[in-house]
Motif scaffolding. Sequence first.
Motif, PDB file in Angstrom:
ATOM      1  N   LEU A   1       0.526  -1.078   0.141  1.00 18.93           N
ATOM      2  CA  LEU A   1       0.017  -0.043  -0.096  1.00 18.93           C
ATOM      3  C   LEU A   1       0.951   1.215   0.065  1.00 18.93           C
ATOM      4  CD1 LEU A   1      -2.810  -1.167   2.705  1.00 18.93           C
ATOM      5  CD2 LEU A   1      -3.036  -0.673  -0.033  1.00 18.93           C
TER       6      LEU A   1
ATOM      7  N   ALA B   1      -5.987   3.579   3.362  1.00 18.33           N
ATOM      8  CA  ALA B   1      -5.976   2.642   2.295  1.00 18.33           C
ATOM      9  C   ALA B   1      -6.028   1.234   2.693  1.00 18.33           C
ATOM     10  CB  ALA B   1      -4.469   2.846   2.056  1.00 18.33           C
TER      11      ALA B   1
ATOM     12  N   LEU C   1      -8.876  -1.016   0.981  1.00 18.95           N
ATOM     13  CA  LEU C   1      -8.714  -2.430   0.309  1.00 18.95           C
ATOM     14  C   LEU C   1      -9.607  -3.369   0.844  1.00 18.95           C
ATOM     15  CD1 LEU C   1      -6.770  -4.185  -1.242  1.00 18.95           C
ATOM     16  CD2 LEU C   1      -5.374  -4.407   0.750  1.00 18.95           C
TER      17      LEU C   1
END
Length: 297
Positions: free
Chosen positions: A217, A282, A286
């Motif tokens: 990430l 993030a 996801l």
Amino acid sequence: MHYHVNGDIVPESEATVSVRDRGFMYGDAAFETIRAYGGSPFEWDAHADRLRATCDALSLDHGIADDELRRRVRRTLDANDLREAYVKLSISRGVQPGKLTPGPTTNPTVVVIVSELPRGGIAGESVWSGPATADVVETRRVPDAALPTRAKTHNYLNGILARLETDADEAVMLDSSGAVTEGATSNLFFVRDGTLHTPSLSGPVLPGITRDVVLSLAEAEGIPTETGRYEPDDVLCADEAFLTNTTWEVRPLARIGATEIGEGDETVELGGGDVTAQLADAFDALVGTRHYAGSRD
């Protein structure tokens, strides 16, 4: 609760193994801790690969296919009507004659246990109530030459002894030369001048599944990343720090010992910072994309 023991779903009261099982007698067993989001395991392939690597390190040839192990996980979740869960999958060599040297694994013990955890993703909630605290402890991380670092075995005494030294949320462990390795149950990250750092796998550091996801990430987010050998002072002087594992996901680290991470920065009360928050967001995105597609995530 119902658990999966050696091919059968059984009530918790009947979920037992023999006192002569090698996992009980010697810690001669492999395991993985997995997070289920929306009813499916997160990063299953990575967990299955690491479990296989642990079994290879132990020469534990259990003969059960990854698809069958995943089916047992699914059956255990379904038996408890759970979609958001902690999952622990364990495999031992089973019952063998009472001697240290193992024989062929003809009848392995395979256990899946589950418990409820909050859902993840953007609309989820954290399993922790605040940023973590940690202490650097005296117990050293076992060197790879003594016990394979990449093997997740039932012999967790190293981490237990480390945790017994502190009342903090986590015990930060050093290697035999005094370099930072990891937490007793987590990988450690810190940020200096916008660059994300984490101890290299060349030391006695478990290759955490969440660690790998966070590094991927960071690359996608354009965050500079370095791995290497670090002294405790490197972390104590960091602008931000956080811990990662399957349960905590990305958890900000507020202090180590008496030192507040990022002391003097206005974000310290949150126990985090811009990079930590960016990666946590993030990670949530996801999880939401993979496991809650079509929901309000």
